[in-house]
Scaffold this motif. Structure first.
Motif, PDB file in Angstrom:
ATOM      1  N   ASN A 116       1.333  -1.584   0.084  1.00 44.33           N
ATOM      2  CA  ASN A 116       0.280  -0.011  -0.344  1.00 44.33           C
ATOM      3  C   ASN A 116       0.816   0.887  -0.226  1.00 44.33           C
ATOM      4  N   ALA A 117       1.533   1.265   0.729  1.00 51.23           N
ATOM      5  CA  ALA A 117       3.007   2.227   0.521  1.00 51.23           C
ATOM      6  C   ALA A 117       3.259   2.279  -0.462  1.00 51.23           C
ATOM      7  N   TYR A 118       4.119   1.212  -0.948  1.00 47.40           N
ATOM      8  CA  TYR A 118       4.751   1.556  -2.292  1.00 47.40           C
ATOM      9  C   TYR A 118       3.924   2.286  -3.594  1.00 47.40           C
ATOM     10  N   PHE A 119       2.747   1.730  -3.509  1.00 38.75           N
ATOM     11  CA  PHE A 119       1.551   2.332  -4.652  1.00 38.75           C
ATOM     12  C   PHE A 119       1.089   3.375  -4.022  1.00 38.75           C
ATOM     13  N   PHE A 120       1.312   3.884  -3.237  1.00 38.88           N
ATOM     14  CA  PHE A 120       1.592   5.780  -3.380  1.00 38.88           C
ATOM     15  C   PHE A 120       2.604   6.280  -3.235  1.00 38.88           C
TER      16      PHE A 120
END
Length: 209
Positions: free
Chosen positions: A177-181
């Protein structure tokens, strides 16, 4: 024993992906030109694969003395780990009691610039790593370590390799999720940098003309 994808770390998942890759040549040799392989076929032709996968996640020294239904149930559940939930953008997360935040947004000319307060060092590290990745998930912890910092911390306070090792302990879903951001924000970064460079170079080009 139950496997919960919410509890699996990105480091565990990456190690699991390496294990799968190691077994790929064996599976391809046993099942040439076949995409859909039944669990019964795997049991019949390559039981060692089932054993390696289950032992990886359970830590058992052997599965030979375990209940067969339990082993098969675990193997089927593990196979489904390849399905990661649809990512949701995550700007901050908690890891081992500490909060890590992405750089804050900046408002410019009525437009929001994602992570506009990132330092040049952060931007450079993230972009270089992103270029090196080319689908290599092993570098995801490194990218997260570059951008997500504790409050008041700078990128130079802790060696990047040490921070990346910590990020490998981040739950898989939270990490993705953090990497997607970050991935979604990176395109905005690049467009903003390109526009700035083009605007800076235009006057000089006009003079030369």
């Amino acid at each position: 024993m139950m496997l919960d994808i919410q509890q699996i770390t990105i480091g565990q998942y990456l190690n699991y992906c390496h294990l799968i890759k190691e077994w790929q040549p064996t599976l391809e040799a046993q099942f040439p030109n076949k995409e859909d392989i039944s669990y019964l076929e795997i049991l019949n032709k390559c039981p060692e694969y089932i054993e390696a996968i289950v032992k990886f996640w359970t830590g058992w020294e052997t599965i030979r003395d375990k209940d067969a239904d339990m082993v098969f149930g675990l193997f089927v559940a593990i196979e489904k780990l390849n399905i990661i939930p649809e990512p949701v953008p995550l700007k901050a997360f908690e890891l081992e009691g500490e909060w890590y935040h992405a750089p804050t947004d900046v408002q410019l000319l009525e437009k929001t610039v994602p992570m506009g307060n990132a330092t040049f060092g952060q931007a450079l590290e993230a972009l270089q790593t992103e270029q090196l990745m080319q689908g290599n998930m092993d570098l995801v912890p490194h990218v997260l370590a570059t951008i997500f910092l504790k409050e008041g911390e700078t990128i130079d306070d802790v060696p990047l390799s040490e921070r990346a090792a910590s990020m490998r302990r981040l739950p898989l879903v939270k990490a993705m999720n953090a990497y997607f951001f970050l991935a979604r924000s990176a395109s905005t970064w690049l467009k903003r940098i390109n526009r700035y460079l083009e605007a800076t170079m235009m006057p000089e080009a006009s003079v030369q003309a």
